[in-house]
Design an enzyme around this catalytic site. Structure first.
Site, PDB file in Angstrom:
ATOM      1  N   ALA A 292       0.882  -1.166   0.000  1.00  0.00           N
ATOM      2  CA  ALA A 292       0.000   0.000   0.000  1.00  0.00           C
ATOM      3  C   ALA A 292       0.920   1.216   0.000  1.00  0.00           C
ATOM      4  O   ALA A 292       1.706   1.406   0.931  1.00  0.00           O
ATOM      5  CB  ALA A 292      -0.899   0.001   1.225  1.00  0.00           C
ATOM      6  N   SER A 293       0.851   2.008  -1.043  1.00  0.00           N
ATOM      7  CA  SER A 293       1.789   3.113  -1.206  1.00  0.00           C
ATOM      8  C   SER A 293       1.592   4.186  -0.134  1.00  0.00           C
ATOM      9  O   SER A 293       0.537   4.285   0.494  1.00  0.00           O
ATOM     10  CB  SER A 293       1.625   3.750  -2.588  1.00  0.00           C
ATOM     11  OG  SER A 293       1.868   2.813  -3.596  1.00  0.00           O
ATOM     12  N   MET A 294       2.620   5.001   0.042  1.00  0.00           N
ATOM     13  CA  MET A 294       2.568   6.118   0.969  1.00  0.00           C
ATOM     14  C   MET A 294       1.418   7.045   0.577  1.00  0.00           C
ATOM     15  O   MET A 294       1.322   7.464  -0.577  1.00  0.00           O
ATOM     16  CB  MET A 294       3.899   6.858   0.920  1.00  0.00           C
ATOM     17  CG  MET A 294       4.046   7.981   1.887  1.00  0.00           C
ATOM     18  SD  MET A 294       5.720   8.679   1.719  1.00  0.00           S
ATOM     19  CE  MET A 294       5.666   9.939   2.998  1.00  0.00           C
TER      20      MET A 294
END
Length: 380
Positions: free
Chosen positions: A90-92
């Protein structure tokens, strides 16, 4: 705080920094990030990925779900054994918001997402644009199934496809917008073909040499090419089909080092000048798309190795702390360190330009990086 309060705090923080614009704020407020995360994940805390289990640390787990940090959700393509390479995440949230701002997708537009991952980004797109306007494709069957389940559980039903994202998804083409949440070395011409003239493609690009940045491309009027500037730095996992595994050193250097190499000296320390500067790496990477490097410990410092993908040439530079010049060895028809040094000097002479001064043009036959204008290519 409750999950809703934590989500509201994250949204407020993203808006305050300017990462989240008013168009996307309602979607970030409505879509629960924690609903797309597995019971066990690894969060980037203090420069390292630390494990967190919801069953044993529910408060910490929820807190990390709404921290502005990337979260690893899969290692080593889902294989067992020791964790070595993160392969899904899950990206920043800051980068998610910034890339959606770059995409500038609006109601009524059809969007293709490459790299479904957890499904969170697809949910944000579906909330803003409508389920019927969003298709998302993921190569990993297990990740696809988990994302589809999470999306359904959160009340979103975009089209979720398990397949090779490098091929796009022709069934719903043409698209007004294409966004990739995985990085690539080469933007596939297929994405350009499946995007309407005037449409936008947003993707992280990770050149072979190192570093990475997000590019925003606009498809030209006849739909045959796309061009645009880089917008910001990025660090994403590579599209599986574009991972590169260099040949072993023995393929380049039969016998013992230094073999038949020629010796010279340089005043540029690759560790301090290039290794510690992502922009310098990026500039060299764009100029030398077929060159990659490795580092190996050498006494108190490092030996930098440089190789070409054609397996014809190699070079080493010994980075030793406190030295004013550094030992260079080069072999093969190309003098790879000379090329790296020239690319670095070119970047310095141009005023050490940032990502936004660089751009990319993608055509059916390949891609070209440029500085300031498309007619000023940087490839050597």
């Amino acid at each position: 705080m409750s999950p809703d309060e934590q989500r509201a705090a994250l949204v407020a923080a993203l808006a305050e920094t300017g990462a989240l614009n008013a168009d996307w704020a309602p979607s970030f407020t409505a879509v629960p990030r924690h609903a797309f995360l597995p019971d066990t994940f690894w969060a980037d805390e203090s420069g390292g990925d630390t494990e967190c289990s919801r069953s044993s640390e529910p408060e910490r787990w929820m807190g990390l779900a709404y921290c502005d940090v990337p979260i690893v959700t899969q290692w080593d393509d889902g294989g067992g054994g020791p964790r070595i390479f993160p392969t899904s995440s899950a990206s920043m949230p800051t980068l998610v918001a910034e890339m959606l701002s770059d995409l500038d997708a609006r109601p009524g537009q059809r969007v293709l997402e490459i790299g479904t991952g957890t499904g969170y980004n697809a949910a944000l797109l579906a909330h803003r644009l409508g389920n019927d306007m969003v298709s998302t494709i993921e190569v990993d069957p297990q990740v696809t199934a988990q994302a589809r389940s999470a999306l359904l559980g959160a009340g979103y039903t975009p089209e979720v496809v398990c397949g090779d994202g490098s091929l796009g998804w022709k069934a719903q083409a043409p698209y007004d917008r294409v966004i990739s949440t995985v990085s690539l070395r080469l933007i596939p011409p297929t994405w350009v073909e499946q995007t309407r003239p005037g449409g936008v493609i947003v993707s992280p690009v990770s050149p072979l040499f190192g570093s990475g940045a997000v590019v925003r491309l606009t498809v030209n009027d006849d739909g045959t090419s796309a061009s645009g500037r880089f917008t910001r730095s990025s660090a994403f996992m590579l599209l599986r089909g574009q991972r590169y595994r260099g040949e072993p050193v023995e393929k380049y250097l039969p016998g013992e080092w230094p073999g038949d190499s020629a010796q010279s000296w340089t005043k540029i320390d690759p560790e301090a000048s290039i290794g510690d500067d992502w922009l310098a790496q990026f500039a060299c990477a764009l100029a030398l798309p077929d060159v990659y490097c490795r580092r190996a410990e050498f006494g108190e410092g490092w030996t930098w190795w440089f190789f070409d993908t054609a397996v014809t040439s190699w070079a080493t530079v010994d980075s030793v702390p406190g030295k004013s010049r550094f030992d260079v060895r080069q072999s093969g028809p190309r003098r790879l360190w000379d090329e790296v040094e020239a690319a670095y000097d070119q970047w310095v002479a141009a005023g050490r330009p940032g990502y936004e001064r660089y751009g990319l043009t993608v055509t059916p036959t390949g891609q070209t990086a440029w500085l300031d204008e498309p007619d000023n290519p940087v490839s050597r």
